[in-house]
Write an enzyme that holds these catalytic residues in place. Structure first.
Site, PDB file in Angstrom:
ATOM      1  NE  ARG A 173      -3.552  -0.183   2.640  1.00  0.00           N
ATOM      2  CZ  ARG A 173      -4.012  -0.694   3.783  1.00  0.00           C
ATOM      3  NH1 ARG A 173      -3.693  -0.111   4.922  1.00  0.00           N
ATOM      4  NH2 ARG A 173      -4.753  -1.771   3.788  1.00  0.00           N
ATOM      5  NE  ARG A 186       0.190   3.424  12.140  1.00  0.00           N
ATOM      6  CZ  ARG A 186       1.357   3.086  12.665  1.00  0.00           C
ATOM      7  NH1 ARG A 186       1.817   3.748  13.713  1.00  0.00           N
ATOM      8  NH2 ARG A 186       2.078   2.109  12.153  1.00  0.00           N
ATOM      9  CB  SER A 187      -4.871  -1.208  10.913  1.00  0.00           C
ATOM     10  OG  SER A 187      -3.755  -1.419  11.764  1.00  0.00           O
ATOM     11  CD  GLN A 219      -0.007   5.156   7.689  1.00  0.00           C
ATOM     12  OE1 GLN A 219       1.122   4.699   7.543  1.00  0.00           O
ATOM     13  NE2 GLN A 219      -1.026   4.456   8.174  1.00  0.00           N
ATOM     14  CG  HIS A 267     -33.203   8.744   9.072  1.00  0.00           C
ATOM     15  ND1 HIS A 267     -32.309   9.694   9.522  1.00  0.00           N
ATOM     16  CD2 HIS A 267     -32.876   8.509   7.781  1.00  0.00           C
ATOM     17  CE1 HIS A 267     -31.474  10.004   8.543  1.00  0.00           C
ATOM     18  NE2 HIS A 267     -31.792   9.296   7.490  1.00  0.00           N
ATOM     19  CB  ALA A 304     -28.915  14.530  10.416  1.00  0.00           C
ATOM     20  CE  LYS A 341     -29.324  15.150   5.993  1.00  0.00           C
ATOM     21  NZ  LYS A 341     -28.433  14.039   5.612  1.00  0.00           N
ATOM     22  NE  ARG A 369      -2.543   2.534   5.972  1.00  0.00           N
ATOM     23  CZ  ARG A 369      -1.458   2.592   5.223  1.00  0.00           C
ATOM     24  NH1 ARG A 369      -1.430   3.369   4.160  1.00  0.00           N
ATOM     25  NH2 ARG A 369      -0.393   1.871   5.510  1.00  0.00           N
TER      26      ARG A 369
END
Length: 438
Positions: free
Chosen positions: A72, A94-95, A102, A166, A249, A278, A307
């Site tokens: 990667r 990062r994972s 990173q 929703h 939201a 929004k 990631r």
């Protein structure tokens, strides 16, 4: 930062003058990096592009001497791909943790932290004493991450959900594997809402059953569903010591919602989720999570697997830099005026059509009853190039958020941030044409 040596290329007086201009033109980068707050005035696009380029050039895939042997490595087939991510090919996180730096992406990591600092300053300028982070996913998945953080921190296993029709939050709950307990809505005049006493009864029942409940309340929604009373829910959650997540939201664009949040944060609100598109006028795909508890935000970050693409975060940063606080406050005021204009024009319209504007407490949207199929009316508006209105039949229990038959067929029209007076005038004119033509 670096020395630009143009000595001997031009006369000394011109060299000094040119370097002075260059320094002034680059000072905005120093100001942004030193203050790390949303600017009062928005920045022009060329300066925003320069700042993004400045950050992206720090990532290892831009190193002209790098030896890239990993699986990667920010390799792109086309320059178009690199442009779509603003140069941040390594993404963010990062994972193990979304907000962790990173190693291959010093620039993207710095950009992300700057965005979160600016988001926090933006929220505090609105009157919310919280910390904020941007997420590279929209509202439903942002709610999932918050609920997973609730599970990790408090061992919650059931979500009490005051019913709001929703799909995104409902799917978000099930995605995390929680059981959902619905609290049904009731009809109060025209308004559909949930009784706070019923929410407390649900909490007591789940605790008596040996469960660890949390609450997912709804602050922003379409009429006739009114906001949950998040202040009273916050008091109850504080009393019973249970987590409380708020789906807000589009809460950041109007003072009515911000004031409710400000009061609720005095009691128990673990986090609020808002949408970047929004509220900050970005493309769809970004979430904003804010909380008084930085540790909770870290748990949200730890819940993200792997990631992430940097683009949703870049879009948040671009909006904050482009708008500045002054322009955002102007847009909030413009939204309020458009909502008032919409109400005035709809009240004029119903006098001609033997319908009525529903009496719903909502600072963004209004609903007007119709005497024929509302879905068909909304379809005709769509064909007239009007996007946004929703047509809802009284028998549609999901759309009305009411599990019995609602008294009216109706059309919902919004006056959200970014709308203009001429848009409001045009939509009501077209609605009148459709209604009177029938």
């Amino acid at each position: 930062m670096f020395r630009m040596d143009v000595s001997g290329l031009i006369p000394k007086n011109m060299e000094n003058r040119g370097l002075l201009i260059l320094k002034d033109n680059l000072r905005f980068i120093e100001d942004i990096l030193s203050h790390r707050r949303i600017p009062k005035e928005g920045l022009p696009e060329d300066k925003i592009r320069l700042l993004l380029k400045f950050f992206s050039l720090m990532d290892t895939d831009k190193d002209p001497k790098v030896i890239r042997i990993g699986e990667r490595e920010g390799r792109c087939v086309s320059k178009i791909q690199e442009e779509l991510v603003s140069g941040f090919c390594h993404g963010i996180g990062r994972s193990g943790n979304l907000i962790d730096p990173q190693p291959k992406a010093p620039g993207a990591s710095a950009m992300y932290n700057l965005t979160n600092s600016m988001l926090t300053s933006f929220l505090r300028n609105l009157g919310l004493k919280v910390h904020g982070i941007g997420l590279p996913v929209a509202t439903g998945l942002s709610l999932s991450l918050c609920l997973n953080a609730v599970r990790r921190m408090y061992n919650s296993n059931v979500v009490i959900y005051p019913y709001a029709a929703h799909k995104s939050p409902i799917k978000g709950v099930y995605l995390v594997g929680f059981r959902m307990r619905l609290v049904e809505t009731k009809l109060y005049g025209d308004a559909v809402k949930v009784d706070v006493d019923d929410i407390e009864d649900a909490i007591v029942h789940e605790i008596d059953m040996g469960n660890n409940p949390c609450i997912l309340s709804t602050l922003t929604f379409f009429p006739p569903r009114e906001s949950d009373d998040i202040v009273e829910i916050g008091k109850i959650c504080k009393e019973y010591n249970i987590p409380h997540i708020v789906n807000g939201a589009y809460a950041l664009q109007n003072r009515y919602y911000i004031e409710k949040l400000r009061k609720a944060f005095k009691y128990r609100v673990d986090a609020v989720v808002s949408s970047s598109d929004k509220n900050l006028l970005t493309p769809i795909g970004g979430g904003i999570v804010y909380s008084k508890d930085k540790d909770f935000l870290r748990e949200v970050s730890l819940s993200y697997p792997g990631r992430a693409c940097a683009t949703p975060i870049v879009n948040i940063l671009i909006s904050l830099l482009s708008l500045g606080m002054k322009r955002y406050l102007e847009l909030m005021e413009e939204q309020r005026r458009c909502r008032d204009l919409l109400e005035e024009l709809l009240n004029n319209l119903v006098e001609k059509t033997e319908s009525k504007v529903l009496n719903i407490n909502n600072p963004i949207s209004l609903a007007v009853t119709v005497n024929s199929d509302p879905v068909e009316i909304a379809g005709k508006l769509y064909n007239l190039r009007v996007t946004g209105p929703r047509g809802v039949r009284s028998t549609d229990k999901f759309a009305t958020c009411y599990l019995h038959k609602y008294p009216y067929d109706y059309i919902v029209i919004n006056a959200a941030i970014g709308v203009r007076d001429k848009d409001i005038i045009a939509v009501v004119e077209k609605l009148e044409d459709v209604l009177l033509r029938r």
